[in-house]
Design a protein around this motif. Structure first.
Motif, PDB file in Angstrom:
ATOM      1  N   GLY A   7      11.685 -10.628 -28.313  1.00  0.00           N
ATOM      2  CA  GLY A   7      12.502 -11.633 -27.665  1.00  0.00           C
ATOM      3  C   GLY A   7      12.044 -13.039 -27.966  1.00  0.00           C
ATOM      4  N   VAL A   8      12.852 -13.992 -27.519  1.00  0.00           N
ATOM      5  CA  VAL A   8      12.500 -15.403 -27.617  1.00  0.00           C
ATOM      6  C   VAL A   8      12.739 -16.034 -26.257  1.00  0.00           C
ATOM      7  CG1 VAL A   8      14.793 -15.917 -28.578  1.00  0.00           C
ATOM      8  CG2 VAL A   8      12.967 -17.604 -28.771  1.00  0.00           C
ATOM      9  N   ILE A   9      11.726 -16.755 -25.764  1.00  0.00           N
ATOM     10  CA  ILE A   9      11.829 -17.467 -24.501  1.00  0.00           C
ATOM     11  C   ILE A   9      12.197 -18.912 -24.818  1.00  0.00           C
ATOM     12  CG2 ILE A   9      10.742 -17.711 -22.231  1.00  0.00           C
ATOM     13  CD1 ILE A   9       8.362 -16.131 -23.435  1.00  0.00           C
ATOM     14  N   ILE A  10      13.177 -19.437 -24.111  1.00  0.00           N
ATOM     15  CA  ILE A  10      13.750 -20.741 -24.445  1.00  0.00           C
ATOM     16  C   ILE A  10      13.564 -21.707 -23.282  1.00  0.00           C
ATOM     17  CG2 ILE A  10      15.852 -21.952 -25.166  1.00  0.00           C
ATOM     18  CD1 ILE A  10      16.890 -19.232 -26.171  1.00  0.00           C
ATOM     19  N   SER A  11      13.257 -22.940 -23.613  1.00  0.00           N
ATOM     20  CA  SER A  11      13.061 -23.995 -22.626  1.00  0.00           C
ATOM     21  C   SER A  11      14.332 -24.261 -21.828  1.00  0.00           C
ATOM     22  CB  SER A  11      12.616 -25.272 -23.341  1.00  0.00           C
ATOM     23  OG  SER A  11      12.801 -26.404 -22.535  1.00  0.00           O
ATOM     24  N   GLU A  12      14.170 -24.437 -20.524  1.00  0.00           N
ATOM     25  CA  GLU A  12      15.300 -24.807 -19.661  1.00  0.00           C
ATOM     26  C   GLU A  12      15.915 -26.132 -20.109  1.00  0.00           C
ATOM     27  OE1 GLU A  12      18.153 -25.188 -16.796  1.00  0.00           O
ATOM     28  OE2 GLU A  12      16.982 -23.396 -17.273  1.00  0.00           O
ATOM     29  N   ARG A  13      15.072 -27.030 -20.599  1.00  0.00           N
ATOM     30  CA  ARG A  13      15.555 -28.338 -21.050  1.00  0.00           C
ATOM     31  C   ARG A  13      16.569 -28.201 -22.181  1.00  0.00           C
ATOM     32  NH1 ARG A  13      13.739 -31.108 -25.304  1.00  0.00           N
ATOM     33  NH2 ARG A  13      11.970 -29.677 -25.468  1.00  0.00           N
ATOM     34  N   LEU A  14      16.316 -27.301 -23.133  1.00  0.00           N
ATOM     35  CA  LEU A  14      17.241 -27.107 -24.245  1.00  0.00           C
ATOM     36  C   LEU A  14      18.570 -26.535 -23.755  1.00  0.00           C
ATOM     37  CD1 LEU A  14      14.892 -25.593 -26.993  1.00  0.00           C
ATOM     38  CD2 LEU A  14      15.311 -27.986 -26.427  1.00  0.00           C
ATOM     39  N   LEU A  15      18.498 -25.573 -22.865  1.00  0.00           N
ATOM     40  CA  LEU A  15      19.726 -24.960 -22.358  1.00  0.00           C
ATOM     41  C   LEU A  15      20.543 -25.951 -21.539  1.00  0.00           C
ATOM     42  CD1 LEU A  15      18.243 -21.511 -21.323  1.00  0.00           C
ATOM     43  CD2 LEU A  15      19.492 -22.069 -23.405  1.00  0.00           C
ATOM     44  N   GLU A  16      19.850 -26.790 -20.791  1.00  0.00           N
ATOM     45  CA  GLU A  16      20.550 -27.786 -19.981  1.00  0.00           C
ATOM     46  C   GLU A  16      21.281 -28.786 -20.870  1.00  0.00           C
ATOM     47  OE1 GLU A  16      22.044 -29.722 -16.685  1.00  0.00           O
ATOM     48  OE2 GLU A  16      21.103 -27.739 -16.879  1.00  0.00           O
ATOM     49  N   LYS A  17      20.667 -29.156 -21.987  1.00  0.00           N
ATOM     50  CA  LYS A  17      21.338 -30.076 -22.917  1.00  0.00           C
ATOM     51  C   LYS A  17      22.589 -29.441 -23.510  1.00  0.00           C
ATOM     52  CE  LYS A  17      17.412 -32.976 -24.201  1.00  0.00           C
ATOM     53  NZ  LYS A  17      16.538 -33.462 -25.297  1.00  0.00           N
ATOM     54  N   LEU A  18      22.540 -28.149 -23.772  1.00  0.00           N
ATOM     55  CA  LEU A  18      23.732 -27.466 -24.276  1.00  0.00           C
ATOM     56  C   LEU A  18      24.821 -27.419 -23.211  1.00  0.00           C
ATOM     57  CD1 LEU A  18      22.214 -24.466 -26.285  1.00  0.00           C
ATOM     58  CD2 LEU A  18      23.378 -26.473 -27.204  1.00  0.00           C
ATOM     59  N   ARG A  19      24.416 -27.120 -21.988  1.00  0.00           N
ATOM     60  CA  ARG A  19      25.413 -27.030 -20.913  1.00  0.00           C
ATOM     61  C   ARG A  19      26.089 -28.369 -20.644  1.00  0.00           C
ATOM     62  NH1 ARG A  19      21.497 -23.183 -18.570  1.00  0.00           N
ATOM     63  NH2 ARG A  19      20.440 -24.916 -17.515  1.00  0.00           N
ATOM     64  N   ARG A  20      25.396 -29.470 -20.940  1.00  0.00           N
ATOM     65  CA  ARG A  20      25.945 -30.807 -20.694  1.00  0.00           C
ATOM     66  C   ARG A  20      26.594 -31.417 -21.932  1.00  0.00           C
ATOM     67  NH1 ARG A  20      21.470 -33.987 -16.935  1.00  0.00           N
ATOM     68  NH2 ARG A  20      21.598 -32.589 -15.114  1.00  0.00           N
ATOM     69  N   SER A  21      26.706 -30.654 -22.995  1.00  0.00           N
ATOM     70  CA  SER A  21      27.251 -31.200 -24.236  1.00  0.00           C
ATOM     71  C   SER A  21      28.761 -31.383 -24.125  1.00  0.00           C
ATOM     72  CB  SER A  21      26.940 -30.256 -25.407  1.00  0.00           C
ATOM     73  OG  SER A  21      27.770 -29.116 -25.340  1.00  0.00           O
ATOM     74  N   ASN A  22      29.320 -32.013 -25.140  1.00  0.00           N
ATOM     75  CA  ASN A  22      30.759 -32.228 -25.191  1.00  0.00           C
ATOM     76  C   ASN A  22      31.495 -31.046 -25.807  1.00  0.00           C
ATOM     77  OD1 ASN A  22      30.597 -34.830 -24.090  1.00  0.00           O
ATOM     78  ND2 ASN A  22      30.105 -35.700 -26.107  1.00  0.00           N
ATOM     79  N   HIS A  23      30.767 -29.933 -26.018  1.00  0.00           N
ATOM     80  CA  HIS A  23      31.365 -28.760 -26.651  1.00  0.00           C
ATOM     81  C   HIS A  23      31.093 -27.517 -25.812  1.00  0.00           C
ATOM     82  CE1 HIS A  23      32.073 -31.179 -30.250  1.00  0.00           C
ATOM     83  NE2 HIS A  23      30.818 -31.594 -30.149  1.00  0.00           N
ATOM     84  N   PRO A  24      31.617 -27.448 -24.596  1.00  0.00           N
ATOM     85  CA  PRO A  24      31.350 -26.291 -23.744  1.00  0.00           C
ATOM     86  C   PRO A  24      31.896 -24.987 -24.300  1.00  0.00           C
ATOM     87  CG  PRO A  24      33.100 -27.642 -22.809  1.00  0.00           C
ATOM     88  CD  PRO A  24      32.516 -28.415 -23.945  1.00  0.00           C
TER      89      PRO A  24
END
Length: 472
Positions: A309-326
């Motif tokens: 598996g790969v563990i991913i930073s919450e910060r990276l996921l939050e930036k994706l969730r707030r992007s202009n491309h949901p």
């Protein structure tokens, strides 16, 4: 019910079957074969395992020096893990991860988040280490595409690195022999020097060598442009490269450069994770790192079931969730992502680690390293190095030149053959022998392992002298 759960001997393929060797030669393609023997090769047949030992087809009992492939961390024949596999298979053997989920994967993701450093809080499960690294790299590409940075895709790796066998993960590998006849995504990868202190120039101090590595990284970022580099991928300890332990502080300084330039730091803990260095993850506990992603596999189930598996930073996921491309789709997944049996085994394996195996590994590691270090008394041995319960014995023609090539490229195999005869399996890597036994190994068993390895090296020295290959 209990009787129904008994494993019947007749259901197990016995290692002594006369047909096994011939069947392998006729039908089985081994991993990492040479063209001259591909599809026509049989390797040492292993039939049973118990604790730190395995038994070969002739009935010889061997210390499992490599712990399978860095992975049998809690030892062979742990009934607790076998029971979990059976129980989970009888409850739910599989579910499609595309539109359903299972409870073991959710619980395992929580426990991994609890053990991970920094804000690493979400796990994507894969089938092993190669697919874990591949997933991390594809996530980096997706992350930069969604954020409007399609040019930020280059990956920095290093000499001596090993990150997998899939196309993109293998492209990161820094061992020359891995790539001589294989293609790779070379246009995406920048390889820097191995952080191997043993191979630094003779006149260079450790501090100067560390500065050289850091300056090389910083200069590469400046020359290529941070806007084009998406990730740095590095093992905390280069495992298959010969257990290369980097200089103190080197990794933290690389992490800072990555942070300053918005380059994702991927810590490849496929080997070092789940106890090999005495902790669930070594990045934070041992090296003081807070990576953007950590990849893992092997020890997560102690080799009892394929899982990574790969563990991913919450910060990276939050930036994706707030992007202009949901609606942007991370079009990546595996049939066996979040496999319920694998995740259930990993949960029980984590119980075993946290209930005493990790503590034992931390306590016995100094003895393991000290006993192996005594092998430097042998003139064939250039260096013994390691960390936790992983170590490498590197053989050289002479200690002045540190040249392995004048010696014999198969010296590791020679040592392994002698050790096999004496009761120890080692992992030969050209001029090196790697040791990474199950974490449950005792002091007495370490003594046995080192005594056999000493004798195996001594017999190899005698062979090389008789053949006139080496004077010693």
């Amino acid at each position: 019910m209990a009787a129904a759960r008994e494993i019947k001997a007749r259901e197990v393929v016995e290692p002594g079957d006369d047909d096994a060797v011939e069947l392998a030669k006729r039908h089985l393609v081994q991993p990492w074969p040479y063209a001259g023997s591909v599809g026509a090769e049989a390797r040492a047949l292993i039939g049973e395992g118990e604790g730190i030992y395995i038994t070969d087809a002739s009935g010889k009992r061997l210390i499992d020096g490599p712990a399978g492939m860095w992975c049998i961390n809690v030892g062979h024949r742990r009934e607790e893990l076998a029971r979990v596999m059976y129980d989970q298979a009888m409850a739910l053997s599989y579910n499609t991860p595309w539109y359903t989920m299972n409870a073991p994967s959710a619980e395992l993701a929580r426990r991994i988040a609890d053990a991970a450093p920094g804000d690493l809080s979400h796990t994507f499960f894969t089938t092993g280490g190669s697919s874990a690294v591949e997933t991390a790299l594809r996530f980096m590409q997706f992350y930069n595409n969604v954020r409007g940075r399609p040019e930020k895709k280059l990956i920095i790796s290093r000499g001596g690195a090993y990150h997998g066998s899939t196309y993109l993960s293998a492209s990161l590998n820094g061992r020359p022999r891995d790539r001589h006849w294989m293609d790779g995504a070379d246009e995406l990868v920048i390889k820097l020097s191995s952080p191997d202190p043993f191979r630094r120039p003779k006149e260079m101090s450790i501090d100067a060598f560390t500065d050289f590595l850091v300056d090389q990284f910083r200069d590469t970022v400046a020359r290529v442009g941070a806007g084009r580099i998406g990730a740095f991928v590095g093992e905390p300890v280069q495992a298959s490269g010969g257990v290369v332990v980097p200089p103190d502080g080197y990794l933290k300084r690389i992490r800072e450069i990555c942070r300053e330039n918005d380059i994702l730091y991927v810590s490849d803990e496929v080997v070092t994770g789940f106890g090999r260095l005495g902790h669930v993850f070594a990045s934070g506990e041992v090296f003081g790192l807070d990576p953007d992603m950590i990849t893992f596999a092997k020890g997560v189930t102690s080799g009892y079931f394929p899982l990574g598996g790969v563990i991913i930073s919450e910060r990276l996921l939050e930036k994706l969730r707030r992007s202009n491309h949901p609606d942007a789709l991370f079009g990546h997944g595996l049939t066996y992502t979040s496999h319920p049996i694998g995740c259930a085994v990993a949960l029980k394996n984590l119980d075993l680690l946290e209930e005493g195996v990790l503590q034992h590994a931390r306590e016995i590691a100094p003895y393991f390293q000290a006993r192996l270090k005594t092998l430097e008394e042998l003139p064939l041995v250039g260096e013994v190095r390691g960390a936790g319960l992983m170590a490498c014995v590197e053989c050289v023609a002479d200690r002045e030149s540190k040249d392995p090539l004048q010696l014999d490229k198969d010296v590791g195999k020679r040592i392994d053959a002698h050790c096999h005869e004496l009761g120890l399996l080692v992992r030969p890597l050209i001029n090196m022998c790697v040791m990474s036994p199950p974490l449950i190994i005792s002091r007495v068993q370490i003594d046995d392992m080192v005594a056999i390895l000493r004798e195996g090296i001594s017999r190899t020295m005698d062979d090389l002298r008789k053949e006139g290959v080496w004077r010693g």
